[in-house]
Write an enzyme that holds these catalytic residues in place. Sequence first.
Site, mmCIF file in Angstrom:
data_model
loop_
_atom_site.group_PDB
_atom_site.id
_atom_site.type_symbol
_atom_site.label_atom_id
_atom_site.label_comp_id
_atom_site.label_asym_id
_atom_site.label_seq_id
_atom_site.Cartn_x
_atom_site.Cartn_y
_atom_site.Cartn_z
ATOM 1 N N GLU A 299 40.473 -3.990 16.716
ATOM 2 C CA GLU A 299 41.854 -3.426 16.387
ATOM 3 C C GLU A 299 41.744 -2.798 15.112
ATOM 4 O OE1 GLU A 299 45.360 -4.586 17.769
ATOM 5 O OE2 GLU A 299 45.372 -2.646 16.648
ATOM 6 N N ASP A 303 42.383 1.202 14.573
ATOM 7 C CA ASP A 303 43.525 1.745 13.556
ATOM 8 C C ASP A 303 43.003 2.651 12.882
ATOM 9 O OD1 ASP A 303 44.989 -0.063 14.968
ATOM 10 O OD2 ASP A 303 45.388 -1.492 13.350
ATOM 11 N N SER A 509 48.716 -0.750 20.314
ATOM 12 C CA SER A 509 47.773 -0.747 19.182
ATOM 13 C C SER A 509 47.448 0.702 18.697
ATOM 14 C CB SER A 509 46.710 -1.597 19.423
ATOM 15 O OG SER A 509 46.934 -2.953 18.844
#
Length: 592
Positions: A299, A303, A509
């Site tokens: 994640e 990002d 996400s």
Amino acid sequence: MRISAPFGSFLLAAFASVASGAPRTLKLRQSIAPPRNWVDLGPAPPTHVIPLRIALPQPRFPELEEHLTEISDPFHERYGEHLSKEDVEALVAPHPSSVNAVHEWLESHGIRKEACHRSPAGDWVTVRLPVAQAEKMLGTEFRMWKHTQDGDVLVRTTEYSLPAHLDKHIELIQPTTAFNRAKGQHTTFRFSPVPDVAPSSLSDDKISVEGSGVTVDPSCNTTITVSCLKQLYNAVGYVPKATNKNAIALTGYLEEFANFADLQQFYADQVPAAVGSSFDVVLINGGQNNQTLDEAGPEADLDVQFGLGISFPTPGTFYSTGGRPPFIPDANTPENTNEPYQDHKIPQVISTSYADDEQTVPVDFARRVCGEFAQLGARGVSLLFSSGDGGVGDGDPDPATQTCFTNDGKNQTKFIPLFPPSCPFVTAVGGTVHIPEVAADFSGGGFSNYFLRPIWQQVAVGKFLASLPKGTYAGLFNPLGRAIPDVSAQSNFFRIFFQGRAVHIGGTSAAAPSFAAFVALLNDARIAAGKPSLGFLSPLIYALNGVGFHDITAGNAPGCGTPGFNATAGWDPVTGFGTPDFGKLKDIVLKF
Ligand SMILES: *[C@@H]1O[C@H](CO)[C@@H](O)[C@H](O)[C@H]1NC(C)=O
Ligand SMILES: *[C@@H]1O[C@H](CO)[C@@H](O)[C@H](O)[C@H]1NC(C)=O
Ligand SMILES: *[C@@H]1O[C@H](CO)[C@@H](O)[C@H](O)[C@H]1NC(C)=O
Ligand SMILES: *[C@@H]1O[C@H](CO)[C@@H](O)[C@H](O)[C@H]1NC(C)=O
């Protein structure tokens, strides 16, 4: 033998306190049904320390909200006149009588002022206490709860009490009854081998995106790169200019950190000019950044790689937060060395891809945390949150295993929106896929059960609701609620580097940091033109009513055993207003 009167009344009082679980002087403040999917493992160890966060009322908060509404409305003369940190603190400060009442109460339990941590505005007081003492003060019993699916263990209670005279002086105390956790929003994470080399962007036969004049490499239909997103969202050739003033931040929870080496590989693959550049890391509340390759989070890597790759060379920060569930920028524990939002300078865009079911957060706590986001908006920060990866609920089509049931003890079937995206003061980003873009079938959307629909959403959302056949999903969602998402972006087949390898990853996400990066570029254009940052985005987005966005009109996001809502012309609860056209938006935001 006769029992003497005083002894008798003592017995009576002792009995009463056992029977009610609380001394008589305490008044019940909150009581919840044992939450779904959590099993009670028994009493918490009495010496276990909990950081109790005490929220004092903010009597001037409505004023802050008025300011925020004015300075975020592009047609208001005060548009962009963001408040300073001090202005905001004055507007959330508690009344001195509350400050005193709380300290007197703490002192009566032997807790000195110096042992407490106060937020700069004084609206949060944090005190670390052993379970046994917290139990006495709150007339409750803390227990250990284990999540049946993922095994997480929390120390929580299902009720707590406070002396009645503190009704006016304490809004809430957590962590007590809040069972929310930070969950990363990535449905799809595929380790299946993907090519070592990014698909070439030199192909001649580009795909034309209907109605926009945009052309995109054919490979973008199945592999999303930084270049794909710049082509698709019309930002090719934009060169950031305000890099000494502008910044973007990504937040990570669950101790995740982003790996520097993975980022360099990603840059070599997709943003060669950025090779050698990096980002700042701020550790909050036990956040981690040990850079062990096999401990980096997918994640966090996603990002950082896309958030920074798109906005390069805009400076970036990664906030790595430990502990769970934080979500409260201001209520850090005393041993916490970093209080990023307490700085005068905060990155103008912050993207977060973590959330939990709204119903796991007690409503008073959700309101309070949502108010914290309003404070950041008032200071000129745009907050983007991924809208969730379960459509209208958990995304599970099988009624036997889906979990769209209420937590309130009634066990009704309901669509389950996520918080924080359900907070009206943040901008929620849904997901699309493929070219031409259609709604991703996992794109989180729906209606808050906690927050009423804000004024800026009324027209667009009202129009969508009026277009639904009468009785559609009656009782499953709250037609008066804040509607999610506000906008969307591509959300699948993102090519990132993770643990030294190219992999594909997807989920909202991926959409949130990507959208945030284009907002950072919009801020760049504004700041370079001597204008303030965009700040809280949603009133502007709804005022544009779709102008500057690619409307997504195909696809739906099933969940809770239903097909969910459809993407439709105009705003819809799957893709919001759609995906950005940076070129158009840049021209528009330079006019306000
Ligand atoms: C992209 O992929 C989708 C799904 O396979 C397909 O429906 C669509 O036609 C493709 N687009 C182009 C331009 O080939
Ligand atoms: C590195 O951080 C992770 C948390 O993401 C943790 O699990 C791991 O134990 C840490 N490793 C070292 C060597 O400190
Ligand atoms: C709630 O209802 C669903 C569907 O009827 C059932 O599967 C589930 O076990 C119930 N849960 C509880 C806690 O009663
Ligand atoms: C979604 O679109 C399909 C096909 O047009 C339609 O049958 C269905 O009723 C729509 N669902 C909703 C919730 O509007």
